[in-house]
Design an enzyme around this catalytic site. Structure first.
Site, PDB file in Angstrom:
ATOM      1  N   GLY A   7       1.298  -1.122   0.402  1.00 46.28           N
ATOM      2  CA  GLY A   7       0.076  -0.207   0.277  1.00 46.28           C
ATOM      3  C   GLY A   7       0.804   0.994  -0.009  1.00 46.28           C
ATOM      4  CB  THR A   8       2.469   2.498  -1.492  1.00 47.14           C
ATOM      5  OG1 THR A   8       4.554   4.098  -0.651  1.00 47.14           O
ATOM      6  CG2 THR A   8       3.474   2.268  -2.315  1.00 47.14           C
ATOM      7  CB  THR A   9       0.053   7.394  -3.390  1.00 45.42           C
ATOM      8  OG1 THR A   9      -0.616   6.846  -3.003  1.00 45.42           O
ATOM      9  CG2 THR A   9       0.363   8.099  -4.585  1.00 45.42           C
TER      10      THR A   9
END
Length: 203
Positions: A7-9
């Site tokens: 999970g990340t951007t």
């Protein structure tokens, strides 16, 4: 199979005089936040850097591999690997790793004869971009990048745009958060921005 930290951007932007790579710091396991202090942007060589979205363990393992390959290239050839060469190597490793897949999407940026940015998916698909994003919050980041990107924008303007894009993802994507890691790469080398520098730019 055990769930992986994920999970990340991540965001990449090509500016007039350099490249911006940025990412949030949150790591999650399923729907649970495990850490808000994970680094997802890494230098590979003086003028090369990488941002990774996906499994934290796979990203860290891949960074160690690429750093070794970059050092070996410099020792054998006598000069730093080009941005395109590093991106092509990354693509080849990911595409050829059918026995073990890296669960990650990489943005590779750097400056050789000019600032350059590449996006490489987990299967090795390679594209050169002027701006891009990856990870669970990429749709929100893209909405900011699409409206704010300009060709030949100054580096400081690109930094501000990257921060806005990560900020939009942080507000809308539950897997994005914990602050920002931001690196700029110019012909002088790479610079990791401190929290104080980011805060000053945001004021």
């Amino acid at each position: 199979m055990a769930e992986k930290l994920k999970g990340t951007t991540t965001v990449g932007i090509v500016c007039k005089d350099g490249v911006v790579l940025a990412a949030d710091r949150r790591a999650s396991l399923g729907n649970m936040v495990l850490s808000d202090n994970v680094t997802k942007v890494f230098w590979i060589d003086d003028h090369l850097a990488l941002a990774g979205a996906g499994s934290v363990g796979d990203i860290l393992s891949f960074v160690r591999l690429l750093r070794s390959e970059a050092k070996l290239y410099r020792a054998r050839i006598g000069r730093e690997m080009s941005v395109k060469a590093l991106a092509t190597l990354t693509s080849n490793i990911l595409h050829g790793g059918r026995g073990y897949a890296y669960f990650a999407w990489f943005l590779i940026g750097g400056h050789d004869s000019a600032p350059r940015l590449y996006s490489i998916d987990a299967a090795g698909g390679l594209t050169e971009d002027r701006f891009t994003a990856a990870g669970s919050g990429m749709e929100f980041a893209f909405s900011i990048l699409e409206s704010g990107f300009k060709e030949d924008m100054p580096l400081e303007e690109g930094v501000k745009l990257a921060l806005r894009a990560i900020g939009a993802a942080t507000r809308r994507d539950v897997f994005t958060g914990g602050g920002v890691t931001l690196i700029t790469i110019t012909k002088e080398g790479h610079h990791e921005w401190s929290e104080e520098e980011i805060k000053a730019l945001s004021e």
